[in-house]
Design a protein around this motif. Structure first.
Motif, PDB file in Angstrom:
ATOM      1  N   ILE A 211      -4.998 -11.106   4.186  1.00 56.62           N
ATOM      2  CA  ILE A 211      -5.994 -11.764   5.049  1.00 56.62           C
ATOM      3  C   ILE A 211      -7.124 -12.278   4.178  1.00 56.62           C
ATOM      4  CG2 ILE A 211      -7.573 -11.501   7.000  1.00 56.62           C
ATOM      5  CD1 ILE A 211      -5.964  -9.103   7.869  1.00 56.62           C
TER       6      ILE A 211
ATOM      7  N   GLU B  29       1.975  -5.628   3.916  1.00 55.57           N
ATOM      8  CA  GLU B  29       1.303  -6.383   4.976  1.00 55.57           C
ATOM      9  C   GLU B  29       0.825  -7.750   4.503  1.00 55.57           C
ATOM     10  OE1 GLU B  29      -1.821  -3.574   6.118  1.00 55.57           O
ATOM     11  OE2 GLU B  29      -3.299  -4.747   5.020  1.00 55.57           O
ATOM     12  N   GLU B  30       0.530  -8.589   5.489  1.00 57.14           N
ATOM     13  CA  GLU B  30       0.027  -9.939   5.229  1.00 57.14           C
ATOM     14  C   GLU B  30      -1.328  -9.871   4.541  1.00 57.14           C
ATOM     15  OE1 GLU B  30       1.425 -12.514   9.107  1.00 57.14           O
ATOM     16  OE2 GLU B  30      -0.668 -11.945   8.878  1.00 57.14           O
TER      17      GLU B  30
ATOM     18  N   GLU C 110      -8.418  -0.958   6.762  1.00 54.04           N
ATOM     19  CA  GLU C 110      -8.091   0.470   6.658  1.00 54.04           C
ATOM     20  C   GLU C 110      -9.122   1.266   7.441  1.00 54.04           C
ATOM     21  OE1 GLU C 110      -8.914   2.485   2.983  1.00 54.04           O
ATOM     22  OE2 GLU C 110     -10.768   1.392   2.664  1.00 54.04           O
TER      23      GLU C 110
ATOM     24  N   GLU D 236     -15.372  -9.142   3.242  1.00 50.93           N
ATOM     25  CA  GLU D 236     -15.207  -7.727   3.571  1.00 50.93           C
ATOM     26  C   GLU D 236     -16.534  -7.042   3.891  1.00 50.93           C
ATOM     27  OE1 GLU D 236     -12.404  -6.487   0.405  1.00 50.93           O
ATOM     28  OE2 GLU D 236     -12.520  -4.516   1.378  1.00 50.93           O
TER      29      GLU D 236
ATOM     30  N   LYS E  24       0.832  -1.208   0.000  1.00 52.42           N
ATOM     31  CA  LYS E  24       0.000   0.000   0.000  1.00 52.42           C
ATOM     32  C   LYS E  24       0.863   1.252   0.000  1.00 52.42           C
ATOM     33  CE  LYS E  24      -3.595  -2.351   2.658  1.00 52.42           C
ATOM     34  NZ  LYS E  24      -4.585  -2.315   3.722  1.00 52.42           N
TER      35      LYS E  24
HETATM   36  P1  AMP Z   1      -7.433  -0.435   1.528  1.00 51.91           P
HETATM   37  O1  AMP Z   1      -7.445   0.830   0.713  1.00 51.91           O
HETATM   38  O2  AMP Z   1      -6.315  -0.513   2.483  1.00 51.91           O
HETATM   39  O3  AMP Z   1      -8.772  -0.769   2.134  1.00 51.91           O
HETATM   40  O4  AMP Z   1      -7.252  -1.609   0.456  1.00 51.91           O
HETATM   41  C1  AMP Z   1      -8.083  -1.708  -0.684  1.00 51.91           C
HETATM   42  C2  AMP Z   1      -8.629  -3.114  -0.825  1.00 51.91           C
HETATM   43  O5  AMP Z   1      -7.550  -4.069  -0.890  1.00 51.91           O
HETATM   44  C3  AMP Z   1      -9.464  -3.593   0.361  1.00 51.91           C
HETATM   45  O6  AMP Z   1     -10.792  -3.179   0.252  1.00 51.91           O
HETATM   46  C4  AMP Z   1      -9.325  -5.086   0.271  1.00 51.91           C
HETATM   47  O7  AMP Z   1     -10.183  -5.621  -0.714  1.00 51.91           O
HETATM   48  C5  AMP Z   1      -7.906  -5.260  -0.200  1.00 51.91           C
HETATM   49  N1  AMP Z   1      -6.996  -5.420   0.951  1.00 51.91           N
HETATM   50  C6  AMP Z   1      -6.352  -4.445   1.633  1.00 51.91           C
HETATM   51  N2  AMP Z   1      -5.583  -4.948   2.620  1.00 51.91           N
HETATM   52  C7  AMP Z   1      -5.740  -6.278   2.566  1.00 51.91           C
HETATM   53  C8  AMP Z   1      -5.201  -7.372   3.323  1.00 51.91           C
HETATM   54  N3  AMP Z   1      -4.318  -7.178   4.301  1.00 51.91           N
HETATM   55  N4  AMP Z   1      -5.601  -8.618   3.002  1.00 51.91           N
HETATM   56  C9  AMP Z   1      -6.469  -8.843   1.982  1.00 51.91           C
HETATM   57  N5  AMP Z   1      -6.993  -7.865   1.221  1.00 51.91           N
HETATM   58  C10 AMP Z   1      -6.649  -6.594   1.501  1.00 51.91           C
END
Ligand code: AMP
Ligand code: GLY
Length: 425
Positions: free
Chosen positions: A191, A188-189, A287, A195, A146
């Motif tokens: 997961i 990051e790991e 997030e 959702e 990210k």
């Molecule tokens: P974020 O902007 O950090 O929410 O990331 C965008 C999208 O990526 C999320 O809505 C998830 O679908 C996916 N995502 C983010 N972090 C992870 C994670 N650690 N494990 C699996 N999917 C993730």
């Protein structure tokens, strides 16, 4: 009763929905949207104003007797619009610049979660290519990378192998893909899980949950293709049972309020936790966003059976413990129609046809549109969000897609499976 003027900052589907819902309040005279879109240009009691800078908006709020201002998007929050309005004694709903770091910096957000025992994926942060590359070499895949700063939902990649991971960090560090938003990365790991979007109102001390929802972030059906800002959402999210709801409040939301207090700050405004309910049934925080979701706002507010003006006023008066949000006992679904090229580029100025033939149980929220010479034209990546609601989710899905099929513009794209996440749990 003297009716009030309200100012809403932003131009997306979320802001159209906020303006539309607040305009239904008996307390409201006129809503101004800065800068707004084609949808807000043509709603009753809503007027667009073409102002952009914080100082212009402050002057406008003073001159037009604005009772309170609501901030839709993250960028003005990250730039400190709340701090500046408050310095001029103007009421504004949103978090301060300090608290908005929960969204504007993934590095801040992950460190905050760690410090406050908020469940989230294990991670490391990096500010140079070589250290990130060496770390990636020792990891299992998939791996989530990210960009630190704001990237409109596009700064995250799920790398399935070393090549994809290296390509992304090269783009970030060597090709400067996200500018200063990519000066650091979080790795990051991954997961596995389901959702859900968990959005609440916070007045500093009290939490008022909004209805739960599920977004569909990938561009294409069955969750394939690139991440987008969100291609559609359904509300509520059946995966968030009553006990899961309480767990999320206790383990994720309340610690945010307490964590900021420990730092000498107070969180106010909407707070959005992106949750992954993992394979063991535990909620993990993907997030935080310091605002309402887009497109989640559209189906959530369509289901709200309370006066949003009164909820926000209670929030501004630190009285969220004294008010309840009522919801229609139905399912709502919002389907985003995007223009060609989204999420990378967007094709503009195509005429949008079919908007006037909608049944009463459908509402079209505009996002990337403008209204010129009695026509709606495309003006951005996500163009419209079509929303409908029914007792059964499957009926809401049928209704919303019947409406979507009546709309037409050149090269439009949309997903055909919005709502399936809630049906197939
Ligand atoms: P974020 O902007 O950090 O929410 O990331 C965008 C999208 O990526 C999320 O809505 C998830 O679908 C996916 N995502 C983010 N972090 C992870 C994670 N650690 N494990 C699996 N999917 C993730
Ligand atoms: N729909 C995801 C977001 O608003 O960030």
């Amino acid at each position: 009763m003297l009716k009030k003027n309200i100012l809403i900052i932003g131009s997306g589907g979320r802001e159209h929905a906020l303006a539309w819902k607040i305009s239904k309040s008996k307390h409201v005279n006129m809503i101004f949207v800065a800068p707004g879109n084609g949808g807000t240009a043509t709603e009753k009691n809503i007027t667009n104003i073409n102002l952009h800078t914080i100082s212009e908006l402050i002057t406008f709020a003073k001159q037009n007797d604005i009772f309170f201002t609501v901030v839709g998007p993250e960028v003005p929050l990250a730039n400190g619009i709340v701090d500046e309005f408050r310095a001029h004694d103007l009421k504004i709903w949103g978090p301060t610049k300090f608290c908005a770091q929960l969204e504007s910096s993934k590095v801040f957000s992950k460190a905050f979660m760690l410090a406050n025992n908020i469940p989230t994926a294990k991670y490391q942060s990096f500010s140079d290519y070589n250290s990130a590359k060496n770390y990636i070499a020792q990891q299992n895949f998939p791996l989530v990378i990210k960009a630190d700063g704001l990237a409109a939902g596009k700064g995250v990649v799920i790398a399935n192998n070393n090549t994809e991971a290296i390509n992304f960090i090269q783009e970030i560090f060597n090709n400067n893909k996200f500018g200063s938003a990519g000066s650091k990365v979080v790795i990051e790991e991954f997961i596995q899980g389901v959702e859900a979007s968990f959005i609440v109102m916070v007045d500093g001390n009290n939490i008022l949950p909004m209805a739960t929802s599920q977004d569909n972030k990938r561009l294409l059906d069955n969750d394939i293709g690139p991440n987008t800002g969100g291609m559609g959402a359904s509300c509520p999210a059946p995966i968030v049972t009553q006990s899961m709801h309480q767990k999320i409040i206790n383990e994720i939301i309340q610690p945010v309020l307490d964590g900021f207090k420990k730092l000498g700050h107070t969180y106010t405004g909407f707070l959005y936790a992106g949750i992954m309910i993992d394979t063991k049934g535990n909620p993990q925080t993907l997030e935080f966003n310091c605002r309402f979701g887009d497109p989640e706002t559209q189906p959530i507010l369509y289901r709200l059976n309370s006066d949003l003006f009164e909820l926000i006023e209670a929030g501004l008066n630190c009285q969220l413990d004294q008010i309840k949000a009522q919801w229609f006992n139905q399912f709502s679904i919002g389907v985003v129609i995007a223009s060609q090229g989204y999420p990378n580029i967007s094709r503009n100025n195509d005429i949008i046809y079919g908007l006037e033939q909608m049944p009463a149980n459908v509402k079209i929220f505009h996002a990337g549109t403008k209204y010129e010479n009695n026509q709606y034209l495309t003006n951005g990546g996500r163009v419209l969000c079509v929303v409908s609601m029914a007792d059964k989710l499957a009926d809401a899905q049928t209704q919303v897609y019947e409406a979507v099929k009546k709309i037409n513009f050149n090269c439009m794209q949309y997903r055909t499976d919005i709502g399936n996440k809630a049906i197939f749990i």
